[in-house]
Motif scaffolding. Structure first.
Motif, PDB file in Angstrom:
ATOM      1  N   GLY A  16     122.940  29.272  -4.528  1.00  0.00           N
ATOM      2  CA  GLY A  16     122.088  29.008  -3.385  1.00  0.00           C
ATOM      3  C   GLY A  16     122.015  30.167  -2.412  1.00  0.00           C
ATOM      4  O   GLY A  16     122.593  31.242  -2.656  1.00  0.00           O
ATOM      5  N   SER A  17     121.314  29.935  -1.313  1.00  0.00           N
ATOM      6  CA  SER A  17     121.087  30.974  -0.307  1.00  0.00           C
ATOM      7  C   SER A  17     121.367  30.444   1.093  1.00  0.00           C
ATOM      8  O   SER A  17     121.235  29.248   1.352  1.00  0.00           O
ATOM      9  N   ARG A  65     122.799  41.247  -3.683  1.00  0.00           N
ATOM     10  CA  ARG A  65     122.716  39.812  -3.359  1.00  0.00           C
ATOM     11  C   ARG A  65     122.492  39.573  -1.866  1.00  0.00           C
ATOM     12  O   ARG A  65     121.805  38.623  -1.503  1.00  0.00           O
ATOM     13  N   PHE A  66     123.091  40.384  -1.024  1.00  0.00           N
ATOM     14  CA  PHE A  66     122.995  40.214   0.422  1.00  0.00           C
ATOM     15  C   PHE A  66     122.107  41.314   1.011  1.00  0.00           C
ATOM     16  O   PHE A  66     122.098  42.445   0.515  1.00  0.00           O
ATOM     17  N   MET A  81     121.773  35.918   2.435  1.00  0.00           N
ATOM     18  CA  MET A  81     122.730  35.828   1.339  1.00  0.00           C
ATOM     19  C   MET A  81     122.114  35.020   0.211  1.00  0.00           C
ATOM     20  O   MET A  81     121.835  33.826   0.376  1.00  0.00           O
ATOM     21  N   ASN A  82     121.899  35.658  -0.919  1.00  0.00           N
ATOM     22  CA  ASN A  82     121.334  35.005  -2.106  1.00  0.00           C
ATOM     23  C   ASN A  82     122.349  34.998  -3.232  1.00  0.00           C
ATOM     24  O   ASN A  82     123.328  35.740  -3.211  1.00  0.00           O
ATOM     25  N   SER A  83     122.087  34.169  -4.231  1.00  0.00           N
ATOM     26  CA  SER A  83     122.967  34.072  -5.402  1.00  0.00           C
ATOM     27  C   SER A  83     124.425  33.924  -4.981  1.00  0.00           C
ATOM     28  O   SER A  83     125.308  34.631  -5.480  1.00  0.00           O
ATOM     29  N   LEU A  84     124.662  33.021  -4.061  1.00  0.00           N
ATOM     30  CA  LEU A  84     126.002  32.855  -3.512  1.00  0.00           C
ATOM     31  C   LEU A  84     126.988  32.386  -4.572  1.00  0.00           C
ATOM     32  O   LEU A  84     126.634  31.613  -5.478  1.00  0.00           O
ATOM     33  N   LYS A  85     128.209  32.856  -4.436  1.00  0.00           N
ATOM     34  CA  LYS A  85     129.288  32.517  -5.363  1.00  0.00           C
ATOM     35  C   LYS A  85     130.422  31.851  -4.599  1.00  0.00           C
ATOM     36  O   LYS A  85     130.567  32.069  -3.388  1.00  0.00           O
TER      37      LYS A  85
END
Length: 125
Positions: A16-17, A65-66, A81-85
């Motif tokens: 998520g983002s 990602r960020f 923030m994308n593709s959060l881990k």
């Protein structure tokens, strides 16, 4: 006197983002950054921005990602923030200084004088 106000944190699933915001009010700074601190770990620099020329710096774990950016009209700093881990889970802090920092020092905590109160980001798997 509070100069930086962080917001935008929350809970999301992996992939998520979120977008964090840092309102600087009537104050201006030369270099602004985002740091994060996970439980039991040291605070680490995530991204930094030279507000004069727009140069950005990222730690290796978030590159691609960020994205750090600013809205000059609103005097606000953002962290998209994308593709959060799950390993991105931490308290995120906005930081600022009136000094110009060179690339090698822009993500060092000791170089920043002004700090926001922090906003929690939780990423579940």
């Amino acid at each position: 006197q509070v100069q930086l106000v962080d917001s935008g944190g929350g809970s999301v699933q992996a992939g998520g983002s979120l977008r964090l915001s840092c309102a600087a009010g009537r104050y201006t700074y030369r270099t602004m950054a985002w740091f994060r601190q996970a439980p039991g770990k040291e605070r680490e620099g995530v991204a930094a921005l030279d507000t004069s020329d727009g140069r950005t710096y990222y730690c290796d774990s978030v590159k691609g990602r960020f994205t750090i950016s600013q809205d000059n009209a609103k005097n606000t700093l953002y962290l998209q923030m994308n593709s959060l881990k799950p390993e991105d889970t931490a308290m995120y802090y906005c930081a600022a200084t009136r000094a110009l920092l060179w690339a090698g020092s822009s993500l060092k905590e000791s170089n920043y004088y002004y700090w926001g109160q922090g906003t929690q980001v939780t990423v579940s798997s």
